[in-house]
Design a protein around this motif. Structure first.
Motif, PDB file in Angstrom:
ATOM      1  N   VAL A 187     -19.065  47.499  14.104  1.00  0.00           N
ATOM      2  CA  VAL A 187     -17.763  47.044  14.590  1.00  0.00           C
ATOM      3  C   VAL A 187     -17.820  46.787  16.097  1.00  0.00           C
ATOM      4  O   VAL A 187     -17.290  45.787  16.598  1.00  0.00           O
ATOM      5  CB  VAL A 187     -16.671  48.084  14.253  1.00  0.00           C
ATOM      6  CG1 VAL A 187     -15.360  47.729  14.950  1.00  0.00           C
ATOM      7  CG2 VAL A 187     -16.462  48.161  12.745  1.00  0.00           C
ATOM      8  N   ALA A 188     -18.483  47.692  16.836  1.00  0.00           N
ATOM      9  CA  ALA A 188     -18.593  47.518  18.284  1.00  0.00           C
ATOM     10  C   ALA A 188     -19.381  46.253  18.628  1.00  0.00           C
ATOM     11  O   ALA A 188     -19.017  45.509  19.552  1.00  0.00           O
ATOM     12  CB  ALA A 188     -19.267  48.746  18.894  1.00  0.00           C
ATOM     13  N   GLU A 189     -20.433  45.995  17.867  1.00  0.00           N
ATOM     14  CA  GLU A 189     -21.234  44.787  18.108  1.00  0.00           C
ATOM     15  C   GLU A 189     -20.431  43.538  17.799  1.00  0.00           C
ATOM     16  O   GLU A 189     -20.492  42.532  18.521  1.00  0.00           O
ATOM     17  CB  GLU A 189     -22.489  44.835  17.241  1.00  0.00           C
ATOM     18  CG  GLU A 189     -23.407  43.636  17.412  1.00  0.00           C
ATOM     19  CD  GLU A 189     -24.645  43.738  16.542  1.00  0.00           C
ATOM     20  OE1 GLU A 189     -25.125  42.678  16.082  1.00  0.00           O
ATOM     21  OE2 GLU A 189     -25.132  44.867  16.307  1.00  0.00           O
ATOM     22  N   TRP A 190     -19.656  43.567  16.726  1.00  0.00           N
ATOM     23  CA  TRP A 190     -18.859  42.405  16.325  1.00  0.00           C
ATOM     24  C   TRP A 190     -17.753  42.105  17.337  1.00  0.00           C
ATOM     25  O   TRP A 190     -17.517  40.954  17.711  1.00  0.00           O
ATOM     26  CB  TRP A 190     -18.268  42.657  14.934  1.00  0.00           C
ATOM     27  CG  TRP A 190     -17.267  41.637  14.473  1.00  0.00           C
ATOM     28  CD1 TRP A 190     -17.422  40.284  14.402  1.00  0.00           C
ATOM     29  CD2 TRP A 190     -15.941  41.905  14.020  1.00  0.00           C
ATOM     30  NE1 TRP A 190     -16.283  39.684  13.929  1.00  0.00           N
ATOM     31  CE2 TRP A 190     -15.360  40.650  13.673  1.00  0.00           C
ATOM     32  CE3 TRP A 190     -15.193  43.068  13.850  1.00  0.00           C
ATOM     33  CZ2 TRP A 190     -14.054  40.550  13.182  1.00  0.00           C
ATOM     34  CZ3 TRP A 190     -13.904  42.966  13.349  1.00  0.00           C
ATOM     35  CH2 TRP A 190     -13.345  41.718  13.033  1.00  0.00           C
ATOM     36  N   THR A 191     -17.071  43.144  17.813  1.00  0.00           N
ATOM     37  CA  THR A 191     -15.949  42.949  18.729  1.00  0.00           C
ATOM     38  C   THR A 191     -16.396  42.816  20.172  1.00  0.00           C
ATOM     39  O   THR A 191     -15.631  42.333  21.020  1.00  0.00           O
ATOM     40  CB  THR A 191     -14.967  44.128  18.640  1.00  0.00           C
ATOM     41  OG1 THR A 191     -15.643  45.345  18.986  1.00  0.00           O
ATOM     42  CG2 THR A 191     -14.400  44.253  17.226  1.00  0.00           C
ATOM     43  N   GLY A 192     -17.620  43.261  20.483  1.00  0.00           N
ATOM     44  CA  GLY A 192     -18.072  43.270  21.860  1.00  0.00           C
ATOM     45  C   GLY A 192     -17.433  44.365  22.686  1.00  0.00           C
ATOM     46  O   GLY A 192     -17.453  44.311  23.922  1.00  0.00           O
ATOM     47  N   ARG A 193     -16.864  45.374  22.015  1.00  0.00           N
ATOM     48  CA  ARG A 193     -16.189  46.480  22.699  1.00  0.00           C
ATOM     49  C   ARG A 193     -16.750  47.795  22.174  1.00  0.00           C
ATOM     50  O   ARG A 193     -16.548  48.132  21.009  1.00  0.00           O
ATOM     51  CB  ARG A 193     -14.685  46.424  22.460  1.00  0.00           C
ATOM     52  CG  ARG A 193     -14.017  45.176  22.991  1.00  0.00           C
ATOM     53  CD  ARG A 193     -12.550  45.133  22.621  1.00  0.00           C
ATOM     54  NE  ARG A 193     -11.826  46.297  23.145  1.00  0.00           N
ATOM     55  CZ  ARG A 193     -10.537  46.538  22.870  1.00  0.00           C
ATOM     56  NH1 ARG A 193      -9.872  45.718  22.093  1.00  0.00           N
ATOM     57  NH2 ARG A 193      -9.946  47.600  23.387  1.00  0.00           N
ATOM     58  N   PRO A 194     -17.456  48.544  22.997  1.00  0.00           N
ATOM     59  CA  PRO A 194     -17.987  49.837  22.548  1.00  0.00           C
ATOM     60  C   PRO A 194     -16.857  50.801  22.213  1.00  0.00           C
ATOM     61  O   PRO A 194     -15.777  50.755  22.810  1.00  0.00           O
ATOM     62  CB  PRO A 194     -18.804  50.327  23.740  1.00  0.00           C
ATOM     63  CG  PRO A 194     -18.238  49.602  24.916  1.00  0.00           C
ATOM     64  CD  PRO A 194     -17.789  48.265  24.403  1.00  0.00           C
ATOM     65  N   ILE A 195     -17.109  51.681  21.243  1.00  0.00           N
ATOM     66  CA  ILE A 195     -16.113  52.664  20.811  1.00  0.00           C
ATOM     67  C   ILE A 195     -16.379  53.968  21.549  1.00  0.00           C
ATOM     68  O   ILE A 195     -17.393  54.631  21.317  1.00  0.00           O
ATOM     69  CB  ILE A 195     -16.182  52.878  19.290  1.00  0.00           C
ATOM     70  CG1 ILE A 195     -15.917  51.544  18.570  1.00  0.00           C
ATOM     71  CG2 ILE A 195     -15.184  53.930  18.836  1.00  0.00           C
ATOM     72  CD1 ILE A 195     -16.071  51.609  17.070  1.00  0.00           C
TER      73      ILE A 195
END
Length: 313
Positions: A81-89
């Motif tokens: 999900v982080a890779e897809w959104t470009g936003r680390p969790i």
């Protein structure tokens, strides 16, 4: 797509193909029965989305390796999900989310506690509305509405007991509130449930232990299992859990809503019905598909409730 697969899975796929979910950016599935996995595969083939992920969940959650496996799968999902959104969790965002979701679960359990009363302030259909609404709206907003509703219900709770039979609803996927409304309209109170869209959805909290993703994974391992996962347990923990619910909410009968062709639940039913009968809780099973056969069901439910009422005299 086989016609002997359950109506719920076929309907999910049909709505996806008809564009009912075109507002979605992604689709995630946790490893479950073969029917829903086929729905997921067919959906992606014919109505692709920007992001898709299939999260593996072991069939046996009672093996020592299961906890580590689900933890690793949860971390892999977060990475994807982080890779897809470009936003680390971040840990901070996970902590905030866990608090919001835990608050939601606690509020729903408080709602169900009110149904232990001799004269519950809400019907089973209304309780189902409150649970289902939380599945499709922002959790923080849902928490606010739940807290406001609970305050009003607590003030209105009390009153004299009625003579309506108190029922437990057992089911697999059961998001059709008309079934509950139908049973209650004949003359009963559904005071508690055990199904995918009921108590199993909000039972148990995430207990933070330093690693938030592991804590989230542990909650899903420890929560009451569905028959698909419980079948591998030597203790069959579901039976004890269902009996505990029945005793706490003082039920006098159980309505079992069986999704047609749902093999895991069908496999469990003989053991479940026998356990309930041995503890003085009669059962009636209603096999559901797309439509509610009200005429056929009414005759069976009326006879079932008459039997319970005779025992109450």
């Amino acid at each position: 797509f086989p016609t002997m697969w359950c109506a719920y899975c076929r309907d999910c796929l049909a709505q996806g193909l008809q564009g009912r979910y075109d507002y979605l950016d992604g689709l995630v599935i946790a490893w479950c029965c073969q029917h829903i996995r086929q729905s997921y595969d067919s959906w992606l083939r014919h109505a692709p989305v920007g992001f898709s992920y299939e999260m593996y969940i072991p069939n046996s959650l009672y093996r020592p390796s299961a906890r580590a496996c689900v933890g690793a799968e949860t971390r892999e999902l977060a990475r994807a999900v982080a890779e897809w959104t470009g936003r680390p969790i971040s840990d901070e965002s996970l902590e905030r989310a866990v608090e919001v979701f835990n608050s939601n679960r606690r509020l729903l359990r408080q709602l169900y506690e009110l149904r232990k009363a001799d004269n519950p302030p809400i019907t089973g259909a209304q309780a189902m509305d409150m649970v289902l609404s939380g599945m499709v709206m922002d959790k923080a907003e849902h928490n606010k509405l739940l807290a406001e509703t609970l305050a009003g219900l607590e003030e209105a709770s009390g009153g004299t007991a009625d003579d309506l039979p108190r029922l437990l609803l057992l089911a697999s996927e059961c998001d059709d509130r008309d079934i509950v409304d139908f049973v209650e309209s004949i003359g009963a109170r559904v005071v508690v449930d055990e199904h995918c869209n009921g108590t199993r959805y909000f039972w148990g909290d995430v207990n933070p232990n330093g690693d938030m993703l592991s804590a989230i994974a542990n909650r899903y391992v420890d929560r009451p299992p569905c028959p698909h996962k419980d079948v591998t347990s030597p203790q069959h923990l579901r039976l004890d859990h269902v009996l505990d619910l029945a005793r706490q909410w003082r039920v006098q009968g159980a309505v079992i809503v069986q999704q047609k062709f749902c093999d895991p639940y069908r496999y469990e039913m003989p053991k479940m019905e026998a356990m309930l009968r041995e503890n003085g809780i009669p059962t009636v099973m209603l096999e559901a598909e797309f439509t509610l056969p009200a005429g056929q069901f009414r005759t069976r439910v009326e006879a079932f409730l008459e039997t319970i009422q005779q025992e109450m005299l």
